[in-house]
Design an enzyme around this catalytic site. Structure first.
Site, short mmCIF file in Angstrom:
data_model
loop_
_atom_site.label_atom_id
_atom_site.label_comp_id
_atom_site.label_asym_id
_atom_site.label_seq_id
_atom_site.Cartn_x
_atom_site.Cartn_y
_atom_site.Cartn_z
N TYR A 173 -6.84 0.60 -3.44
CA TYR A 173 -8.27 0.85 -3.23
C TYR A 173 -8.60 2.33 -3.06
O TYR A 173 -9.76 2.68 -2.81
CB TYR A 173 -8.77 0.07 -2.00
CG TYR A 173 -8.00 0.29 -0.72
CD1 TYR A 173 -8.21 1.41 0.08
CD2 TYR A 173 -7.07 -0.64 -0.30
CE1 TYR A 173 -7.51 1.59 1.25
CE2 TYR A 173 -6.37 -0.47 0.88
CZ TYR A 173 -6.60 0.65 1.66
OH TYR A 173 -5.89 0.83 2.82
N HIS A 196 -7.10 -9.67 1.40
CA HIS A 196 -6.72 -9.71 2.81
C HIS A 196 -7.55 -10.80 3.48
O HIS A 196 -8.79 -10.78 3.38
CB HIS A 196 -7.04 -8.38 3.50
CG HIS A 196 -6.18 -7.24 3.10
ND1 HIS A 196 -6.69 -5.99 2.80
CD2 HIS A 196 -4.84 -7.12 2.97
CE1 HIS A 196 -5.70 -5.16 2.50
NE2 HIS A 196 -4.57 -5.83 2.60
N ARG A 206 -15.16 -8.59 4.82
CA ARG A 206 -16.01 -7.59 5.46
C ARG A 206 -16.28 -6.40 4.54
O ARG A 206 -17.22 -5.65 4.76
CB ARG A 206 -15.40 -7.13 6.79
CG ARG A 206 -14.14 -6.33 6.67
CD ARG A 206 -13.61 -5.87 8.04
NE ARG A 206 -12.47 -4.99 7.90
CZ ARG A 206 -11.21 -5.38 7.76
NH1 ARG A 206 -10.95 -6.68 7.77
NH2 ARG A 206 -10.23 -4.52 7.63
N HIS A 214 -1.72 -12.30 4.34
CA HIS A 214 -1.60 -12.48 5.79
C HIS A 214 -1.97 -13.90 6.21
O HIS A 214 -1.14 -14.62 6.74
CB HIS A 214 -2.40 -11.45 6.60
CG HIS A 214 -2.07 -10.04 6.30
ND1 HIS A 214 -0.79 -9.52 6.46
CD2 HIS A 214 -2.82 -9.00 5.83
CE1 HIS A 214 -0.77 -8.24 6.10
NE2 HIS A 214 -2.00 -7.90 5.71
N HIS A 247 0.90 -1.16 0.00
CA HIS A 247 0.00 0.00 0.00
C HIS A 247 0.94 1.21 0.00
O HIS A 247 1.45 1.60 1.06
CB HIS A 247 -0.89 0.04 1.24
CG HIS A 247 -1.76 -1.17 1.42
ND1 HIS A 247 -2.82 -1.45 0.58
CD2 HIS A 247 -1.75 -2.16 2.34
CE1 HIS A 247 -3.42 -2.56 0.98
NE2 HIS A 247 -2.77 -3.01 2.05
N ASP A 297 3.83 -4.54 2.64
CA ASP A 297 2.53 -4.08 3.12
C ASP A 297 2.54 -2.61 3.52
O ASP A 297 2.49 -1.73 2.68
CB ASP A 297 2.07 -4.99 4.27
CG ASP A 297 0.61 -4.78 4.65
OD1 ASP A 297 -0.06 -3.94 4.02
OD2 ASP A 297 0.13 -5.46 5.57
N GLU A 344 -6.71 -11.58 8.75
CA GLU A 344 -5.62 -10.79 9.34
C GLU A 344 -5.87 -10.57 10.83
O GLU A 344 -4.93 -10.51 11.62
CB GLU A 344 -5.49 -9.44 8.62
CG GLU A 344 -4.37 -8.57 9.13
CD GLU A 344 -4.23 -7.26 8.38
OE1 GLU A 344 -3.28 -6.52 8.66
OE2 GLU A 344 -5.07 -6.98 7.50
N HIS A 364 -10.87 -6.49 -1.05
CA HIS A 364 -10.19 -5.96 0.12
C HIS A 364 -10.23 -6.95 1.27
O HIS A 364 -9.21 -7.27 1.88
CB HIS A 364 -10.77 -4.62 0.57
CG HIS A 364 -10.08 -4.09 1.80
ND1 HIS A 364 -10.47 -4.45 3.08
CD2 HIS A 364 -9.00 -3.29 1.95
CE1 HIS A 364 -9.65 -3.87 3.96
NE2 HIS A 364 -8.76 -3.16 3.29
#
Length: 444
Positions: free
Chosen positions: A120, A229, A205, A266, A60, A317, A232, A202
Site C-alpha cells: 500500500y 486485514h 476502516r 489475521h 509488508h 507479516d 485484527e 487494507h
C-alpha cells in the site's frame, strides 16, 4: 532446462519417502521417482528433508526495518503503528527496491519460494504520484526477481484513516483518493513469469463501505486473489459496529468481498457468525502468529475457522522473524495454550498450510506439491543440525515442523533453479550485509 534432483527424504503430502528423484524440465516437475537409494549420475543431491517451497502469504517488506527497534518500552498495536509510519515516510522506489531485495533474499534462505506482498506504499510523501504511478510496486516486483523468488503483488486500496475520516498525513502516500482511481492505477500492473498481480482491501476502516465492491469486482474480473486485514483488533470491530451496525466480516459479505479467491488476514477476533460466514464462503484465513504475538493482538481461532471451511495459510507479516516453520508450529502451540489440549494439527496439516494452501491463496494452485506438473519450487531442511539430529526417518516432517528453524534450511529451488545452496544465497551471497546496508540507509 532439464535437471534431476535427488532428495534423501521427501515429503509427498501424506508421508515422508526416502530416496526420491525429482525430474525437472523448464521449471516444472516432470517425474517423481521413489525408492532411488543414491543420487543418479549428474543429479543434484539434496540431503535432509525436501518439502515443497514455502509460501509466505502475507508480507509488508518495509516492516523488516523495524526489527529490534520496536522492542523498547511498552504499548499496543496502535503505538507500534506510529513507529511504522516513520519508516514508511522515508522510503523511495530505489531504497524500497534495495530493502525488499534483501528481505526477499532472507525469505529464500528460509525456504520461502513465493511471497504475497500486501502493498500500500504507492505514492511519494504527501501523496503526489511518481512519474510512474506504480514505481513502488514495480520496485517490489524487481526486488523479488533479483532475490530469485516469486511474488504475488497484492496491490492495496487504502483510502481513509477510519470510518468516514480522511487519510492522516502519513497515509496520504497510501491513498489513490477513490477505489476507482486505485483500480485504474492497479490495472497498469501486469503479470510476468515470476509475478502475479492481485488486490487487497487494507481493512474495512480504510476503504469506505460503498467502495468495497469496486475492489472486489476488479479482482473478480481478473480471477485474481483478493486479501484483506480482518478483525485484527477489537477496536476495529467496535468501530465497524458503531459505523455500520455489523461486524467487519458481515460488512465484507454484504458488499460481495468474501469468496474462495479471498483471504482474510489475521481473523483474530471474529464472532461465531463471522466464522460461519468465512467458512461457508470458503474465504481463506492467513494466520501470522509471530506478528500477532509480537503486537499483542491475540490468538485467532484458527482451528474453528478451518473446521467451518476456511482454508489456512501462513505469513510473516511484520517480519519480527522470517521463519515459516515457526509460524506453522506457533499456530498449533497457540491453540494448545488456548485449549490446554495437544494435537490440533498434524505436521502434515501444518506443512500444507505453509505450502499448497499458501500458494493457492496467492493464486498459484500449481505450486506447493512435489508431483508431476507442479512448479519445481522446493526446499530442503537439514536433519543433522543440533535442533534436528536423530529423528526417526518416518517422523522427519514432525522434526522439521516442531524443531527446525529457518537456520536449518539448506537448499531452496525455484523454477528448477537452485537459489540457495548449502545455506548460501546464489544471487546475493551476503544477505546480512545487504539487509544492514539497506536498513542503515533509511536512518541517515
Amino acid at each position: 532446462m532439464q535437471v534431476t534432483y535427488w532428495a534423501q527424504n521427501a515429503w509427498l503430502e501424506t508421508n515422508v519417502e526416502p530416496g526420491v528423484a525429482l525430474e525437472v524440465t523448464d521449471g516444472r516437475i516432470t517425474a517423481v521417482r521413489k525408492g532411488v537409494e543414491a543420487p543418479l549420475p549428474g543429479a543434484v543431491a539434496l540431503r535432509g528433508l525436501t518439502v515443497p517451497g514455502l509460501a509466505n502469504a502475507h508480507s509488508h517488506a518495509f516492516h523488516r526495518a523495524l526489527r529490534g527497534t520496536v522492542q523498547v518500552g511498552s504499548g499496543t498495536f496502535w503505538t507500534w503503528r506510529e513507529v511504522m509510519y516513520q519508516v514508511a515516510s522515508r522510503l523511495t522506489p530505489d531504497s524500497y527496491f534495495s530493502l525488499a531485495r534483501a528481505v526477499y533474499a532472507e525469505m529464500a534462505l528460509a525456504g520461502i519460494t513465493a511471497v504475497g506482498e500486501f502493498h500500500y506504499l504507492h505514492h511519494a510523501p504527501g501523496g503526489a504520484a511518481y512519474s510512474d504511478p506504480n514505481a513502488m510496486g514495480e520496485a517490489l516486483i524487481a526486488a523479488a526477481a533479483d532475490a530469485g523468488i516469486r511474488i504475488t503483488l497484492l496491490d492495496t486500496a487504502y483510502l481513509s484513516s477510519g470510518f468516514g475520516q480522511a487519510p492522516n498525513k502519513h497515509q496520504l502516500r497510501f491513498s489513490d483518493g477513490t477505489a476507482q482511481a486505485w483500480a485504474e492505477r492497479a490495472s497498469a500492473l501486469k503479470d510476468s513469469d515470476h509475478a502475479l498481480i492481485g488486490a487487497a482491501i487494507h481493512s474495512v476502516r480504510a476503504v469506505p463501505a460503498g467502495q468495497l465492491s469496486t475492489v472486489a469486482e476488479w479482482a473478480a474480473a481478473r480471477q485474481a486473489p483478493l486479501h484483506v486485514h480482518l478483525s485484527e483488533q477489537t477496536a476495529e470491530n467496535d468501530a465497524c459496529l458503531a459505523a455500520h451496525g455489523c461486524t467487519p466480516t458481515r460488512l465484507l459479505a454484504d458488499h460481495g468481498v468474501l469468496g474462495p479467491r479471498t483471504t482474510g488476514v489475521h481473523n483474530t477476533h471474529p464472532t461465531d457468525e463471522d466464522i460461519a460466514l468465512l467458512g461457508g464462503t470458503t474465504t481463506g484465513t492467513c494466520m501470522c502468529p509471530t506478528t500477532e504475538r509480537d503486537l499483542a493482538d491475540g490468538i485467532g481461532p484458527a482451528a474453528a475457522l478451518q473446521r467451518a471451511g476456511s482454508p489456512l495459510s501462513l505469513g510473516s507479516d511484520s517480519h519480527a522473524v522470517i521463519d515459516l516453520l515457526e509460524e506453522a508450529r506457533a499456530m498449533e502451540l497457540n491453540e494448545r495454550l488456548r485449549t490446554r489440549t495437544r494435537g490440533h494439527w498434524t505436521a502434515a496439516a501444518l506443512l500444507r498450510a505453509a505450502t499448497a494452501d499458501g500458494h493457492a491463496a496467492l493464486g498459484r494452485p500449481d505450486a506447493g506439491r512435489l508431483e508431476p506438473g507442479a512448479l519445481a519450487d522446493f526446499t530442503t531442511v537439514a536433519l543433522d543440525s543440533v535442533r534436528t539430529a536423530g529423528p526417526v526417518p518416518r517422523l522427519a516432517a514432525e522434526t522439521a515442523v516442531f524443531a527446525a528453524t529457518s537456520a536449518d534450511v539448506r537448499h531452496t529451488i525455484v523454477g528448477g533453479r537452485q537459489i540457495v545452496r548449502d545455506g548460501v544465497h546464489a544471487l546475493i551471497p551476503d544477505v546480512a550485509r545487504a539487509l544492514a546496508e539497506s536498513i542503515a540507509a533509511l536512518r541517515e
